[in-house]
Scaffold this motif. Sequence first.
Motif, PDB file in Angstrom:
ATOM      1  N   GLU A   1       0.188   4.442   2.227  1.00  0.00           N
ATOM      2  CA  GLU A   1       0.500   4.397   3.614  1.00  0.00           C
ATOM      3  C   GLU A   1       1.920   3.717   4.216  1.00  0.00           C
ATOM      4  O   GLU A   1       2.266   3.965   5.130  1.00  0.00           O
ATOM      5  CB  GLU A   1      -0.616   3.129   4.307  1.00  0.00           C
ATOM      6  CG  GLU A   1      -2.152   3.759   4.029  1.00  0.00           C
ATOM      7  CD  GLU A   1      -2.300   5.071   4.931  1.00  0.00           C
ATOM      8  OE1 GLU A   1      -1.820   5.095   6.215  1.00  0.00           O
ATOM      9  OE2 GLU A   1      -3.028   5.904   4.445  1.00  0.00           O
ATOM     10  N   ASP A   2       2.547   2.700   3.411  1.00  0.00           N
ATOM     11  CA  ASP A   2       3.725   1.937   3.847  1.00  0.00           C
ATOM     12  C   ASP A   2       4.949   2.302   3.118  1.00  0.00           C
ATOM     13  O   ASP A   2       6.009   1.738   3.284  1.00  0.00           O
ATOM     14  CB  ASP A   2       3.323   0.656   3.485  1.00  0.00           C
ATOM     15  CG  ASP A   2       2.235   0.010   4.395  1.00  0.00           C
ATOM     16  OD1 ASP A   2       2.019   0.879   5.497  1.00  0.00           O
ATOM     17  OD2 ASP A   2       1.572  -0.777   3.918  1.00  0.00           O
TER      18      ASP A   2
ATOM     19  N   ASP B   1       0.953  -1.181  -0.065  1.00  0.00           N
ATOM     20  CA  ASP B   1      -0.115   0.131   0.035  1.00  0.00           C
ATOM     21  C   ASP B   1       0.956   1.149   0.088  1.00  0.00           C
ATOM     22  O   ASP B   1       1.452   1.504   0.990  1.00  0.00           O
ATOM     23  CB  ASP B   1      -0.824   0.101   1.170  1.00  0.00           C
ATOM     24  CG  ASP B   1      -1.882   1.119   1.351  1.00  0.00           C
ATOM     25  OD1 ASP B   1      -1.682   2.149   0.308  1.00  0.00           O
ATOM     26  OD2 ASP B   1      -2.731   1.265   2.363  1.00  0.00           O
TER      27      ASP B   1
END
Length: 166
Positions: free
Chosen positions: A68-69, A65
């Motif tokens: 987000e990551d 992701d």
Amino acid sequence: MAIAVRGSVWDPFTALVRQMDDFDSIVRRAFGGGSGGTTTGFVPAADVTRQGGDVLITLELPGVDAAEDVDVEVLRNRLVISGHRAEQTKAEQDGVLVRELRSGAFRREFALPEGVSADQIDAEYDRGLLRVRVRDVVRPADRPTKVAVRTADRPAIVDTGGSGQE
């Protein structure tokens, strides 16, 4: 004439067991078994290419992701791409755990030329590929000037980048 072997007796089964232990050790190291049963994260594959005056870095990050990551930052003349890929589901069959997809934290660093700032960097994630473009890395003044080799029958001519001077 008799041949005597001193000191050891060759045992084909012992040799086979030793070869299997060596093979198992190689497989464990290659697939993250390591010592102590710890596994390591993955290192995403990267391509670094030039497109005109830009440099394009492409990393394979399937299953991440990116919003987000993944972090993309400039730190002391280095482009740092780091993040985390969440652990995939486990498949267990007859007591054997089968896992080929790597998970965990990753970090890749790339050297940047002096003067490159975060304003020159764009990042885009699509279909498992993170593309990071560093704009205007190669400026016209940084491009090489071709120097002709002088021979006895002709003088050297220097190409100054199309200015028409010889």
